[in-house]
Design a protein around this motif. Sequence first.
Motif, PDB file in Angstrom:
ATOM      1  N   THR A  61       0.714  -1.118   0.011  1.00 44.08           N
ATOM      2  CA  THR A  61       0.002  -0.122   0.161  1.00 44.08           C
ATOM      3  C   THR A  61       0.896   1.341  -0.105  1.00 44.08           C
ATOM      4  OG1 THR A  61      -0.168   0.052   2.304  1.00 44.08           O
ATOM      5  CG2 THR A  61      -1.437  -1.376   1.355  1.00 44.08           C
ATOM      6  N   GLU A 110       0.772   3.264   1.989  1.00 44.14           N
ATOM      7  CA  GLU A 110       1.377   3.767   3.448  1.00 44.14           C
ATOM      8  C   GLU A 110       2.490   2.931   3.744  1.00 44.14           C
ATOM      9  OE1 GLU A 110      -1.867   3.590   2.591  1.00 44.14           O
ATOM     10  OE2 GLU A 110      -2.315   5.517   3.618  1.00 44.14           O
ATOM     11  N   SER A 117       5.449   4.069   1.905  1.00 45.28           N
ATOM     12  CA  SER A 117       5.881   5.182   2.345  1.00 45.28           C
ATOM     13  C   SER A 117       6.830   5.317   3.342  1.00 45.28           C
ATOM     14  CB  SER A 117       4.580   5.972   3.063  1.00 45.28           C
ATOM     15  OG  SER A 117       5.143   7.399   3.602  1.00 45.28           O
ATOM     16  N   PRO A 166       5.295  10.550   1.460  1.00 44.64           N
ATOM     17  CA  PRO A 166       4.100  10.574   2.021  1.00 44.64           C
ATOM     18  C   PRO A 166       3.131   9.653   1.121  1.00 44.64           C
ATOM     19  CG  PRO A 166       4.832  12.943   2.343  1.00 44.64           C
ATOM     20  CD  PRO A 166       5.769  12.199   1.357  1.00 44.64           C
ATOM     21  N   ALA A 167       2.144   8.894   2.135  1.00 45.96           N
ATOM     22  CA  ALA A 167       1.294   7.962   1.103  1.00 45.96           C
ATOM     23  C   ALA A 167       0.438   8.890   0.224  1.00 45.96           C
ATOM     24  CB  ALA A 167       0.542   7.217   2.375  1.00 45.96           C
ATOM     25  N   ASP A 168       0.182  10.166   0.828  1.00 46.62           N
ATOM     26  CA  ASP A 168      -1.006  10.757  -0.065  1.00 46.62           C
ATOM     27  C   ASP A 168      -0.273  11.224  -1.184  1.00 46.62           C
ATOM     28  OD1 ASP A 168      -2.935  10.547   1.741  1.00 46.62           O
ATOM     29  OD2 ASP A 168      -2.706  12.485   2.562  1.00 46.62           O
TER      30      ASP A 168
END
Length: 710
Positions: A263, A265, A268, A274-276
């Motif tokens: 994922t 996340e 990251s 950052p995951a976003d």
Amino acid sequence: MVQDGWHPTVCYQCKAECAILAKVQDGRVTEVKGNPKYGGKACVKGMAGVTLQYAKDRLTKPLKRVGERGEGRFEEISWNEAFDIIEEKLRSLYDRGEGHKLTYSFFPHSLTDPKWHFLNAYGGYINTGLPHCDSGKIVSEIKCWGGIPNHHIPPAWFTMPKDGIILLVGRHAFGCLDDACVPRDIMEAMDRGAKLIVVDPIFSPDAAKADWWIPIRPSGDTALFLGMIHHIIENDLYDKKFVEEWVREGDFDKVKAHVKDMTPEAMSAICDVPADDIRRLAVMCAEAPAVGVDGFKSIMLGQALDFGHAWSIFLAITGNLDNPGGQPIPELTPLSPVEPQPPGPPPLNEMGFHRTGPNRDAFRNYSFIMEPTWYEAQAIKDGSLKILLVTEANPALTEMGSKEWQKAVCMKDANGEYMLEFLLNTDIMLSETAKYADLVLPDQTHFERYELLYMPWWYNFGHGVLLRQPLVKAPGEAMHSNLVFIEIGKRMFPEYFQFKDDVEYYDIQLKGLGLSVEKLKAMGGKWSPGTMGFRKYRDGGFGTPSGTVHLYWEDLEEVGQQLPRAILAPEYDADVEEYPFIMISYRRIHINGTGPWSSNNAQLRDPASGQSTNPAILNPAAAAKLGIGDGDTVTIKSRTGELRMPVRLTEHIRPDCVGIMHGFGATVGRVAAGAGHCDNELIPDAGSHLEWQDLIGGEAHVSTRVRITR
């Protein structure tokens, strides 16, 4: 040699090799500019070729070593004596049945180079600096879609449509090796509405132009791409039509299962993006009309094949293969073979050459183009390299593990004989490597020699051929390396060298196009079909055995690399407490072309450039913790070496990194000697640190762990 005026030829101040016009006046080159007819553009490096042409350091006669290797003491000899020495050394090895223990290290900027012909007749191998650049990319493209990629050639940015995305990952295109055409094409694509996104631990000149700079953790690039692949698949953002029609059955499902837990996340945490931001970038790319990725190499610390594989999967599932703005798949220009063709060397996996050191067996999956130059040192030590020829390369300075290389070429056996029996260097000026050579031959510049430049792909116009032609007389007795090995070939293998010279050699090859050197001259020195063609696979499929894209690699199952691994390179986590910083080597305009890739060009190093040396760059936050101020002299120590050098504080680098500009630290050269520090003294020779080496392809070693003290 030619009349006064402007003449078309090809630059060689960097590996982009742009089409240029050179002004000749009274037998001298006086000015250079881009050839607008062929999209050429001259940068400051290209124009500095005039300075190089008339440098006082130019070699004019063959030189024979008179001292020990590394002392740099020579005496002038005649060409006849030089040819006799070369022939004697080469015959000695060949007659012992050990022709495979010869390696020629040169930049293969043309598949038509007569030096290939000699090597194939002799049974030796070519070794290049390419592994440091993009071997992971090349191998992954061959394995995924059977393409014939050129070395570090970027996507055709001049075809990037509006709203397309240019993704540079550790590329350093602005102010690096390709200073004219690539930045020009990127800037023009941005003017059309394309977005430039730069992923790099350093705020580079590329980042300064970008719409978005992503300061990634070194070695985290594979995780970044795997996180994007996860998001694109899980949200049905992939190109379903392309995947259904052109990805080998079952491969997409294997990728989907592989990235299930990768994922944004999770990734990251590995890449420090950052995951976003991973999700945002994935959506931007999935929705864009085209995405082109250029990495040149992974972002430091190896694992290059994992990165190349992840990058290839990303392009395939987003439908960006052989489309405008995406990843081009080159075509072959129909040149004629020079008959009779020599048989070539035995397969590497039979001879074991460069499968050196205790892990020789583990390295058997390396392919030819994965041969790192720094393995020369290991091959000398174990007796599998006896003759080394070097042209347009400078391993004693510009390759990682340079100190280990210098030590290896000076090693002697129990009888007091050098273990490397013969080291030949051809160059236009003495280089760091020349200091160690037994014989140094004066080469010709790009203004003095013929060359038929052919690659499946070219920066400026797609595939085709370009003619480099002599415009002025070379100084003294300088002779191009191609002519040297045509002469040696005629002496040793006359059955394969039935042509008169390089021009006749090229004439034979050009017959496939209905051309000759003279006809090509009359055409302005360029042949190209004038079109790239897109989605050519629709007519004949891809170049893989199945004709489809292979995302899964069965042949690497036994080493666990059938799909890219979401890990940092082993070196990243090694001895973190003792060596808390990552030293990153980066490139700028001051590195000169034509082979040695040093900073020995007065025009590129003049006081106005402000680059008389290469201080280490360090983030002020990190410096404050160490009590280091701007301009202080610090010690930077790795497991391999140590440098004492000044530091410049800048926020243009991550706090966990320190940057050193590549190309400095020479002890040879009127301009280069005594200036700056050599980054390669810190970077380990992989043969000495096999535990950190990716066995299948991770030689993007342009960085290492270090500690910094005052």
